[in-house]
Design a protein around this motif. Structure first.
Motif, mmCIF file in Angstrom:
data_model
loop_
_atom_site.group_PDB
_atom_site.id
_atom_site.type_symbol
_atom_site.label_atom_id
_atom_site.label_comp_id
_atom_site.label_asym_id
_atom_site.label_seq_id
_atom_site.Cartn_x
_atom_site.Cartn_y
_atom_site.Cartn_z
ATOM 1 N N SER A 193 0.845 -1.189 0.000
ATOM 2 C CA SER A 193 0.000 0.000 0.000
ATOM 3 C C SER A 193 0.883 1.242 0.000
ATOM 4 C CB SER A 193 -0.918 0.011 1.230
ATOM 5 O OG SER A 193 -1.658 1.215 1.292
ATOM 6 N N LYS A 194 0.402 2.296 -0.630
ATOM 7 C CA LYS A 194 1.101 3.578 -0.609
ATOM 8 C C LYS A 194 0.864 4.279 0.735
ATOM 9 C CE LYS A 194 2.324 3.058 -4.933
ATOM 10 N NZ LYS A 194 3.712 2.740 -5.304
ATOM 11 N N SER A 195 -0.136 3.797 1.486
ATOM 12 C CA SER A 195 -0.508 4.418 2.756
ATOM 13 C C SER A 195 0.132 3.666 3.922
ATOM 14 C CB SER A 195 -2.032 4.418 2.914
ATOM 15 O OG SER A 195 -2.411 4.700 4.242
ATOM 16 N N TYR A 196 0.934 4.364 4.712
ATOM 17 C CA TYR A 196 1.565 3.737 5.875
ATOM 18 C C TYR A 196 0.511 3.320 6.898
ATOM 19 C CZ TYR A 196 4.360 3.136 10.088
ATOM 20 O OH TYR A 196 4.932 2.625 11.226
ATOM 21 N N ALA A 197 -0.533 4.136 7.050
ATOM 22 C CA ALA A 197 -1.603 3.830 8.007
ATOM 23 C C ALA A 197 -2.287 2.505 7.654
ATOM 24 C CB ALA A 197 -2.621 4.961 8.029
ATOM 25 N N LEU A 226 9.507 -6.766 0.024
ATOM 26 C CA LEU A 226 8.458 -7.724 -0.310
ATOM 27 C C LEU A 226 7.195 -7.412 0.482
ATOM 28 C CD1 LEU A 226 10.479 -11.077 -0.243
ATOM 29 C CD2 LEU A 226 9.965 -9.640 -2.219
ATOM 30 N N SER A 227 6.059 -7.628 -0.142
ATOM 31 C CA SER A 227 4.767 -7.442 0.514
ATOM 32 C C SER A 227 3.760 -8.352 -0.180
ATOM 33 C CB SER A 227 4.329 -5.969 0.437
ATOM 34 O OG SER A 227 4.312 -5.518 -0.908
ATOM 35 N N TYR A 228 2.485 -8.255 0.208
ATOM 36 C CA TYR A 228 1.423 -8.956 -0.512
ATOM 37 C C TYR A 228 0.344 -7.934 -0.823
ATOM 38 C CZ TYR A 228 -1.644 -8.926 3.620
ATOM 39 O OH TYR A 228 -2.440 -8.533 4.673
ATOM 40 N N ILE A 252 -2.604 -10.950 -4.600
ATOM 41 C CA ILE A 252 -1.306 -11.275 -5.182
ATOM 42 C C ILE A 252 -0.432 -11.837 -4.069
ATOM 43 C CG2 ILE A 252 0.752 -10.379 -6.336
ATOM 44 C CD1 ILE A 252 -1.693 -10.306 -8.111
ATOM 45 N N ASP A 253 0.163 -13.013 -4.295
ATOM 46 C CA ASP A 253 0.951 -13.678 -3.260
ATOM 47 C C ASP A 253 2.093 -12.794 -2.760
ATOM 48 O OD1 ASP A 253 -0.604 -15.968 -3.490
ATOM 49 O OD2 ASP A 253 0.692 -16.851 -5.022
ATOM 50 N N ILE A 254 2.894 -12.286 -3.694
ATOM 51 C CA ILE A 254 4.099 -11.524 -3.355
ATOM 52 C C ILE A 254 4.214 -10.329 -4.292
ATOM 53 C CG2 ILE A 254 6.625 -11.607 -3.173
ATOM 54 C CD1 ILE A 254 6.320 -14.713 -2.902
ATOM 55 N N VAL A 255 4.532 -9.175 -3.732
ATOM 56 C CA VAL A 255 4.832 -7.991 -4.539
ATOM 57 C C VAL A 255 6.271 -7.578 -4.237
ATOM 58 C CG1 VAL A 255 4.251 -5.596 -5.077
ATOM 59 C CG2 VAL A 255 2.426 -7.212 -4.497
ATOM 60 N N LEU A 256 7.102 -7.576 -5.277
ATOM 61 C CA LEU A 256 8.495 -7.169 -5.149
ATOM 62 C C LEU A 256 8.598 -5.706 -5.577
ATOM 63 C CD1 LEU A 256 11.572 -9.228 -6.380
ATOM 64 C CD2 LEU A 256 11.442 -6.775 -6.731
ATOM 65 N N SER A 257 9.016 -4.838 -4.665
ATOM 66 C CA SER A 257 9.091 -3.399 -4.942
ATOM 67 C C SER A 257 10.531 -2.939 -4.950
ATOM 68 C CB SER A 257 8.305 -2.607 -3.891
ATOM 69 O OG SER A 257 6.950 -2.989 -3.882
ATOM 70 N N CYS A 258 10.906 -2.251 -6.037
ATOM 71 C CA CYS A 258 12.291 -1.808 -6.222
ATOM 72 C C CYS A 258 12.294 -0.508 -7.018
ATOM 73 C CB CYS A 258 13.073 -2.901 -6.956
ATOM 74 S SG CYS A 258 14.730 -2.445 -7.459
ATOM 75 N N LYS A 259 12.947 0.527 -6.480
ATOM 76 C CA LYS A 259 13.106 1.800 -7.193
ATOM 77 C C LYS A 259 11.762 2.354 -7.671
ATOM 78 C CE LYS A 259 17.681 0.339 -8.789
ATOM 79 N NZ LYS A 259 18.529 -0.002 -9.949
ATOM 80 N N ASN A 260 10.785 2.348 -6.770
ATOM 81 C CA ASN A 260 9.443 2.869 -7.064
ATOM 82 C C ASN A 260 8.711 2.085 -8.150
ATOM 83 O OD1 ASN A 260 9.600 5.021 -5.172
ATOM 84 N ND2 ASN A 260 10.877 6.158 -6.621
#
Length: 246
Positions: free
Chosen positions: A145-149, A203-205, A212-220
């Motif tokens: 999520s883009k939201s920390y909350a 890594l997140s979901y 989605i099982d896994i979301v790999l986030s790198c360099k936005n």
């Protein structure tokens, strides 16, 4: 090495938003590994059941020896190390939490529901999960999520650190193959993120109308990953994520 070239190609593909860069390197790796495909398959099938602890993986142990050594290791960690280092008094609840995470590895686990099932307080469950993560017996994955909350409000996915340990604790069968496969993929990506200084990612979901099982986030940039043990069915979740986040 082959592993480094694949990770570098993946990093470059994500940075340039061009899947072909990774796909080309994956094809090259496949052709290079083709002569030993049967050996790899045999080794992987063993790893899928026995896990990767060196003492277990590198010795020719029968099932009883494997089970006994891992069981002794778990008992030592829970009843000795946690008492000495984390001052845990209720080792019974700690052991039950570890067993439940093992059985439900790769699943979203709500602390409140876990506390209710165990007859323990939410704070006790939260603290014990923190101890287990600190001791590298389990891993957690936050929601994408883009939201920390939103991240801190939503429950985590939890993974047992090693399939062999999970099998001793939970007794996996064929119905658990999908969860085992996702656990292996997630954990090896996590190990890669920790050890690879040139390719940093989180890594997140993701869970919306689809999951989605896994979301790999790198360099936005973000890469959705679905893990399947049997035949893959449908790409609606992947398509939905790609459309939403470009």
């Amino acid at each position: 090495s082959l592993g480094n070239s694949l990770s570098e190609a993946l990093s470059e593909a994500i940075s340039n938003n061009e899947a072909a860069l990774f796909f080309k390197e994956a094809q090259r790796a496949q052709s290079e590994l083709l002569p030993i495909e049967d050996i790899i398959r045999i080794q992987f099938n063993g790893y899928f059941k026995r896990g990767g602890y060196p003492e277990i993986a590198l010795q020719d142990l029968d099932e009883f020896q494997r089970f006994s050594r891992l069981k002794n290791y778990i008992d030592s960690v829970v009843h000795k190390d946690f008492v000495n280092f984390f001052k845990v008094r209720d080792t019974k609840t700690l052991g039950r939490i570890l067993k439940l995470v093992s059985k439900n590895t790769s699943q979203i686990i709500v602390e409140r529901n876990l506390a209710k099932n165990l007859g323990a307080s939410v704070n006790t469950v939260r603290n014990h999960l923190g101890f287990l993560e600190s001791a590298f017996l389990i891993m957690g994955s936050e929601i994408f999520s883009k939201s920390y909350a939103k991240k801190i409000r939503r429950p985590e996915k939890l993974y047992i650190i090693d399939i062999g340990l999970g099998d001793v604790l939970a007794g996996y069968d064929d119905n658990d193959n999908g969860k085992i496969a996702e656990t292996i993929v997630h954990n090896h990506l996590e190990f890669m993120a920790i050890s690879n200084l040139t390719f940093q990612f989180d890594l997140s979901y993701w869970k919306n109308d689809y999951e989605i099982d896994i979301v790999l986030s790198c360099k936005n940039k973000s890469l959705p990953i679905e893990v399947k043990y049997a035949k893959a069915r449908g790409t609606e979740g992947i398509n939905n994520f790609v459309e939403k986040y470009k």
